[in-house]
Write a protein that holds these residues in place. Sequence first.
Motif, PDB file in Angstrom:
ATOM      1  N   VAL A 153       2.959 -15.811  12.800  1.00 59.62           N
ATOM      2  CA  VAL A 153       2.160 -16.581  13.772  1.00 59.62           C
ATOM      3  C   VAL A 153       0.919 -15.758  14.149  1.00 59.62           C
ATOM      4  N   LEU A 154       1.118 -14.457  14.373  1.00 55.23           N
ATOM      5  CA  LEU A 154      -0.014 -13.601  14.751  1.00 55.23           C
ATOM      6  C   LEU A 154      -0.971 -13.390  13.585  1.00 55.23           C
ATOM      7  N   LEU A 155      -0.416 -13.168  12.395  1.00 59.51           N
ATOM      8  CA  LEU A 155      -1.284 -12.933  11.228  1.00 59.51           C
ATOM      9  C   LEU A 155      -2.144 -14.162  10.943  1.00 59.51           C
ATOM     10  N   ASP A 156      -1.562 -15.346  11.111  1.00 63.54           N
ATOM     11  CA  ASP A 156      -2.343 -16.557  10.861  1.00 63.54           C
ATOM     12  C   ASP A 156      -3.481 -16.701  11.868  1.00 63.54           C
ATOM     13  N   ALA A 157      -3.272 -16.170  13.075  1.00 58.24           N
ATOM     14  CA  ALA A 157      -4.296 -16.314  14.124  1.00 58.24           C
ATOM     15  C   ALA A 157      -5.316 -15.174  14.093  1.00 58.24           C
ATOM     16  N   ALA A 158      -5.016 -14.114  13.326  1.00 53.29           N
ATOM     17  CA  ALA A 158      -5.885 -12.921  13.342  1.00 53.29           C
ATOM     18  C   ALA A 158      -6.353 -12.591  11.934  1.00 53.29           C
ATOM     19  N   PRO A 159      -7.296 -13.384  11.390  1.00 53.36           N
ATOM     20  CA  PRO A 159      -7.714 -13.157  10.005  1.00 53.36           C
ATOM     21  C   PRO A 159      -8.402 -11.807   9.801  1.00 53.36           C
ATOM     22  N   ASP A 160      -8.847 -11.170  10.897  1.00 52.10           N
ATOM     23  CA  ASP A 160      -9.529  -9.872  10.720  1.00 52.10           C
ATOM     24  C   ASP A 160      -8.591  -8.681  10.950  1.00 52.10           C
ATOM     25  N   LEU A 161      -7.269  -8.957  10.947  1.00 53.31           N
ATOM     26  CA  LEU A 161      -6.315  -7.851  11.075  1.00 53.31           C
ATOM     27  C   LEU A 161      -6.422  -6.958   9.831  1.00 53.31           C
TER      28      LEU A 161
ATOM     29  N   SER B  65      10.845  -8.629   2.715  1.00 51.24           N
ATOM     30  CA  SER B  65       9.998  -9.253   3.732  1.00 51.24           C
ATOM     31  C   SER B  65       8.557  -8.758   3.608  1.00 51.24           C
ATOM     32  N   ALA B  66       8.400  -7.435   3.418  1.00 53.95           N
ATOM     33  CA  ALA B  66       7.046  -6.863   3.356  1.00 53.95           C
ATOM     34  C   ALA B  66       6.305  -7.380   2.127  1.00 53.95           C
ATOM     35  N   VAL B  67       7.011  -7.470   1.003  1.00 58.07           N
ATOM     36  CA  VAL B  67       6.372  -7.941  -0.234  1.00 58.07           C
ATOM     37  C   VAL B  67       5.925  -9.391  -0.059  1.00 58.07           C
ATOM     38  N   SER B  68       6.816 -10.224   0.498  1.00 52.22           N
ATOM     39  CA  SER B  68       6.445 -11.639   0.625  1.00 52.22           C
ATOM     40  C   SER B  68       5.268 -11.804   1.583  1.00 52.22           C
ATOM     41  N   LEU B  69       5.235 -11.013   2.627  1.00 47.32           N
ATOM     42  CA  LEU B  69       4.121 -11.112   3.565  1.00 47.32           C
ATOM     43  C   LEU B  69       2.806 -10.620   2.934  1.00 47.32           C
ATOM     44  N   ALA B  70       2.914  -9.519   2.167  1.00 50.33           N
ATOM     45  CA  ALA B  70       1.713  -8.982   1.507  1.00 50.33           C
ATOM     46  C   ALA B  70       1.149 -10.002   0.520  1.00 50.33           C
ATOM     47  N   GLU B  71       2.049 -10.712  -0.175  1.00 49.26           N
ATOM     48  CA  GLU B  71       1.575 -11.712  -1.143  1.00 49.26           C
ATOM     49  C   GLU B  71       0.841 -12.854  -0.442  1.00 49.26           C
ATOM     50  N   ASP B  72       1.335 -13.205   0.748  1.00 46.89           N
ATOM     51  CA  ASP B  72       0.708 -14.320   1.479  1.00 46.89           C
ATOM     52  C   ASP B  72      -0.563 -13.909   2.212  1.00 46.89           C
ATOM     53  N   HIS B  73      -0.747 -12.589   2.437  1.00 47.46           N
ATOM     54  CA  HIS B  73      -1.933 -12.123   3.181  1.00 47.46           C
ATOM     55  C   HIS B  73      -2.624 -11.004   2.403  1.00 47.46           C
ATOM     56  N   PRO B  74      -3.263 -11.365   1.284  1.00 45.33           N
ATOM     57  CA  PRO B  74      -3.853 -10.320   0.431  1.00 45.33           C
ATOM     58  C   PRO B  74      -4.944  -9.511   1.124  1.00 45.33           C
ATOM     59  N   GLY B  75      -5.522 -10.047   2.195  1.00 44.53           N
ATOM     60  CA  GLY B  75      -6.585  -9.307   2.883  1.00 44.53           C
ATOM     61  C   GLY B  75      -6.050  -8.254   3.848  1.00 44.53           C
TER      62      GLY B  75
ATOM     63  N   ALA C  85       0.836  -1.200   0.000  1.00 40.33           N
ATOM     64  CA  ALA C  85       0.000   0.000   0.000  1.00 40.33           C
ATOM     65  C   ALA C  85       0.875   1.256   0.000  1.00 40.33           C
ATOM     66  N   ASP C  86       2.036   1.185   0.633  1.00 40.27           N
ATOM     67  CA  ASP C  86       2.952   2.324   0.747  1.00 40.27           C
ATOM     68  C   ASP C  86       4.358   1.821   1.008  1.00 40.27           C
ATOM     69  N   PHE C  87       5.357   2.587   0.541  1.00 44.11           N
ATOM     70  CA  PHE C  87       6.727   2.332   1.000  1.00 44.11           C
ATOM     71  C   PHE C  87       7.346   3.694   1.248  1.00 44.11           C
ATOM     72  N   ILE C  88       7.636   3.991   2.506  1.00 48.95           N
ATOM     73  CA  ILE C  88       8.151   5.310   2.850  1.00 48.95           C
ATOM     74  C   ILE C  88       9.587   5.150   3.316  1.00 48.95           C
ATOM     75  N   ASP C  89      10.481   5.954   2.734  1.00 51.62           N
ATOM     76  CA  ASP C  89      11.906   5.784   2.983  1.00 51.62           C
ATOM     77  C   ASP C  89      12.466   7.048   3.661  1.00 51.62           C
TER      78      ASP C  89
END
Length: 335
Positions: A111-119, A135-145, A21-25
């Motif tokens: 571990v937390l993201l898997d347990a919190a589908p409404d995050l 890391s952020a890209v790979s996580l975003a791909e795995d959690h599109p919601g 959604a954003d990348f701020i440097d």
Amino acid sequence: MPRETLDTVSPTVTDIPEVLADFIDYGHDADTFQHDVITGLGAARKAIPPKYFYDERGSRLFDAICELPEYYPTRTEVGLLRTHADEIAALLGPDACLVEFGCGSLTKVRVLLDAAPDLGGFIPVDISREHLLASAVSLAEDHPGVEVAAVCADFTKPITLPPAAARRRRVGFFPGSTIGNFEPRDALDFLRTAARQLGTGGGMVIGVDLVKDADVLRAAYNDAQGITAAFNLNLLSRINRELCGSFEPRHFRHDAVWNADKSRIEMHLISRHAQRVHACGRSFAFAEAETIHTENSYKYTVDGFKALAEQAGFAHRKTWMDDDGLFSLHYLDVV
Ligand code: AVI
């Protein structure tokens, strides 16, 4: 995308991979390492801050430390997160935004993201740009919601969080007992800054290593395979490479000692003999057995940590601990 900073540094928003959604440097102050090495090696008691361990090789060595049989913190904390994931997810609440200060392997936050589908959102904040982005890209791909954004910055400094965080209840995530690598005064400042950024009504999940038997602590930082020694000595190779240093790492040895009065493990690099070393265009003399103090890892009692968190503006809600009392995980509310 205008951003107002609380700091004097202006962030830039570079090309954002589509999945983020954003990348701020906020950029990186390249002179800081040089400045800290000149000051640290020029002091009567030589010292270099531990944040400089984490170049590419240092980060890989740290990952290897986390797998060592003697290094109990990582597996104990991951065990706590897994066991209590549902309870932690309930405390996060619906549509919260998790803000991770520093971003390690992301194993823990998964571990937390898997347990919190409404995050609703996840924002890692880290100074290491490439590692953060990957890391952020790979996580975003795995959690599109989940709305994932990333901020490249020194997480101890105030920053303005992107909209993914601004419009949600914010909960900090600071695992690994990295808080233990701060001097107590700096730990208090960091927690205060974090509390301000998370805002009233927000929260924080934080991992804190505990005071325990000195032999267990010493073994965790003087492992039999010598990985922690390689991690410590790698700092000298980094100085050689980045600051024109002339260190011979084999002319130094690693040691980690338990300082009971200060409740901390201290890591040192000890000069094996009298020698002169060059770095940053300067010359530094070492006496035989003189040390460079490279890290403190403070160990807390549960009550000691609670007092610190409360002084920083949090109300302590919950502590989880393993059966052997090695490590603690805390949920704090920003008040
Ligand atoms: C990152 N930090 C919490 C580790 C610690 O235990 O203080 C760094 C470390 N140094 C040696 N081993 C691990």
